[in-house]
Design a protein around this motif. Structure first.
Motif, PDB file in Angstrom:
ATOM      1  N   ILE A  85       0.848  -1.196   0.000  1.00  8.57           N
ATOM      2  CA  ILE A  85       0.000   0.000   0.000  1.00  8.57           C
ATOM      3  C   ILE A  85       0.879   1.240   0.000  1.00  8.57           C
ATOM      4  CG2 ILE A  85      -1.882  -1.122   1.275  1.00  8.57           C
ATOM      5  CD1 ILE A  85      -0.988   0.536   3.739  1.00  8.57           C
ATOM      6  N   ASN A  86       0.286   2.363  -0.355  1.00  5.68           N
ATOM      7  CA  ASN A  86       0.879   3.686  -0.149  1.00  5.68           C
ATOM      8  C   ASN A  86      -0.186   4.535   0.527  1.00  5.68           C
ATOM      9  OD1 ASN A  86       2.155   2.731  -2.994  1.00  5.68           O
ATOM     10  ND2 ASN A  86       3.626   3.940  -1.834  1.00  5.68           N
ATOM     11  N   ARG A  87       0.226   5.322   1.515  1.00  5.07           N
ATOM     12  CA  ARG A  87      -0.726   6.207   2.190  1.00  5.07           C
ATOM     13  C   ARG A  87      -0.363   7.657   1.913  1.00  5.07           C
ATOM     14  NH1 ARG A  87      -0.884   4.750   8.372  1.00  5.07           N
ATOM     15  NH2 ARG A  87       1.326   4.340   8.040  1.00  5.07           N
ATOM     16  N   ARG A  88      -1.370   8.478   1.654  1.00  2.15           N
ATOM     17  CA  ARG A  88      -1.144   9.906   1.454  1.00  2.15           C
ATOM     18  C   ARG A  88      -1.737  10.658   2.630  1.00  2.15           C
ATOM     19  NH1 ARG A  88      -4.226  11.470  -2.976  1.00  2.15           N
ATOM     20  NH2 ARG A  88      -5.695  12.597  -1.650  1.00  2.15           N
ATOM     21  N   ASN A  89      -0.878  11.342   3.353  1.00  4.41           N
ATOM     22  CA  ASN A  89      -1.313  12.126   4.501  1.00  4.41           C
ATOM     23  C   ASN A  89      -2.088  13.341   4.007  1.00  4.41           C
ATOM     24  OD1 ASN A  89      -1.258  14.157   6.612  1.00  4.41           O
ATOM     25  ND2 ASN A  89       0.186  12.842   7.687  1.00  4.41           N
ATOM     26  N   GLN A  90      -3.328  13.511   4.489  1.00  2.83           N
ATOM     27  CA  GLN A  90      -4.145  14.641   4.063  1.00  2.83           C
ATOM     28  C   GLN A  90      -4.211  15.752   5.105  1.00  2.83           C
ATOM     29  OE1 GLN A  90      -7.349  13.508   1.041  1.00  2.83           O
ATOM     30  NE2 GLN A  90      -7.729  12.091   2.708  1.00  2.83           N
ATOM     31  N   GLY A  91      -3.625  15.498   6.285  1.00  2.18           N
ATOM     32  CA  GLY A  91      -3.469  16.546   7.284  1.00  2.18           C
ATOM     33  C   GLY A  91      -4.734  16.964   7.997  1.00  2.18           C
ATOM     34  N   ARG A  92      -4.524  17.671   9.133  1.00  3.69           N
ATOM     35  CA  ARG A  92      -5.604  18.292   9.898  1.00  3.69           C
ATOM     36  C   ARG A  92      -6.773  17.370  10.218  1.00  3.69           C
ATOM     37  NH1 ARG A  92      -3.823  22.707  12.591  1.00  3.69           N
ATOM     38  NH2 ARG A  92      -2.423  23.904  11.280  1.00  3.69           N
ATOM     39  N   GLY A  93      -6.462  16.186  10.725  1.00  2.00           N
ATOM     40  CA  GLY A  93      -7.510  15.283  11.174  1.00  2.00           C
ATOM     41  C   GLY A  93      -8.211  14.496  10.088  1.00  2.00           C
ATOM     42  N   LYS A  94      -7.852  14.721   8.824  1.00  2.00           N
ATOM     43  CA  LYS A  94      -8.489  13.963   7.748  1.00  2.00           C
ATOM     44  C   LYS A  94      -7.867  12.578   7.661  1.00  2.00           C
ATOM     45  CE  LYS A  94      -9.392  18.069   4.910  1.00  2.00           C
ATOM     46  NZ  LYS A  94      -9.125  18.731   3.597  1.00  2.00           N
ATOM     47  N   PRO A  95      -8.645  11.549   7.310  1.00  2.00           N
ATOM     48  CA  PRO A  95      -8.072  10.203   7.197  1.00  2.00           C
ATOM     49  C   PRO A  95      -7.112  10.119   6.018  1.00  2.00           C
ATOM     50  CG  PRO A  95     -10.318  10.228   6.360  1.00  2.00           C
ATOM     51  CD  PRO A  95     -10.089  11.571   7.001  1.00  2.00           C
ATOM     52  N   ASP A  96      -6.138   9.235   6.137  1.00  2.00           N
ATOM     53  CA  ASP A  96      -5.201   9.020   5.034  1.00  2.00           C
ATOM     54  C   ASP A  96      -5.921   8.434   3.825  1.00  2.00           C
ATOM     55  OD1 ASP A  96      -3.058   9.887   6.511  1.00  2.00           O
ATOM     56  OD2 ASP A  96      -2.450   7.877   7.148  1.00  2.00           O
TER      57      ASP A  96
END
Length: 260
Positions: A85-96
């Motif tokens: 898998i790859n995860r993209r951090n969306q920041g400010r409490g949003k899920p990856d």
């Protein structure tokens, strides 16, 4: 009679020698992500390049596997380490946003990575709408005069990067803050001072070094996420991050224990 049961599909190649060190729970989590991928395709969860991503939070993993948040994070990192898998951090409490890498039919090639067959592998870019706000690094710097020259700075840095699984963390969308943290840990470990200021305390360098050697990828990820959630002004980012790293040994364990 038609069965009403639903089943998870686990790729058999995950039980080959190549994945012998991947935990069974991580393999099952991958199967859940594959199942969620089908739902995401139906719901049109696509990025600007047309790649499908899924949402599967740590809380969901905790409920599914009856585990704490630390273990949930560890399972995700296992899958990242094996490039499943790859995860993209969306920041400010949003899920990856999670991109699930799929297997080729041919046993000679694990993933579909060409342009004509979207595998959901994350492209090396940041979507503007999900970009995390930059962390002010104005006060982060290396003071060479405080470096203990009897310690090989480069050797320590390489060992720190291996210790925190830098290659795995680098796949996340953390921007420059990950590099700053590596430099901060290395600078502190190589410090020529007898004491290091942590918060309002002066702590012996030997104690600080011992704590730094306990840091893992989970602690680094925890500190970065805490920085993103912080809404107060930080006057000295270097001191703040060092204190957060030092205290994360205890705070991460407490959060995992109480399910925070």
């Amino acid at each position: 009679m038609k069965s009403s049961y639903r089943f998870l599909k686990v790729p058999l190649c995950l039980f080959s020698d190549s994945y012998s060190q991947l935990s069974v729970e991580a393999k099952i989590l991958y199967a859940f992500l594959l199942d969620r991928l089908t739902l995401s395709e139906k719901n049109g969860f696509l990025d600007e390049d047309g790649s499908v991503f899924v949402y599967y939070t740590n809380s969901e993993v905790c409920r599914t596997f009856c585990c704490g948040s630390q273990k949930a994070t560890r399972l995700f990192r296992e899958l990242e380490k094996y490039r499943l898998i790859n995860r993209r951090n969306q920041g400010r409490g949003k899920p990856d946003a999670i991109y699930v890498n799929q297997f080729e039919e041919s046993p000679n090639s694990l993933f579909k990575n060409n342009d004509n067959q979207h595998s959901g592998v994350m492209k090396p870019h940041i979507l503007e709408c999900g970009k995390s706000p930059p962390i002010n690094t104005e006060y982060i710097h290396t003071e060479d005069s405080h470096i203990n020259l009897s310690i090989s700075y480069n050797v320590v840095k390489e060992e720190i990067m291996e210790q925190i699984e830098y290659d795995v963390l680098a796949q996340r969308d953390f921007g420059g803050v990950l590099e700053e943290i590596v430099s901060l840990i290395t600078d502190t470990y190589c410090s020529n001072e007898s004491y290091v200021r942590i918060g309002k305390r002066e702590i012996p360098i030997a104690t600080v070094r011992q704590r730094l050697l306990m840091l893992t990828a989970e602690h680094i990820e925890y500190v970065i996420n805490s920085l993103e959630r912080n809404t107060t002004e930080i006057k000295n980012m270097r001191a703040y991050m060092l204190t957060s790293l030092y205290n994360s040994i205890d705070t991460l364990e407490a959060d995992g224990l109480y399910g925070n």
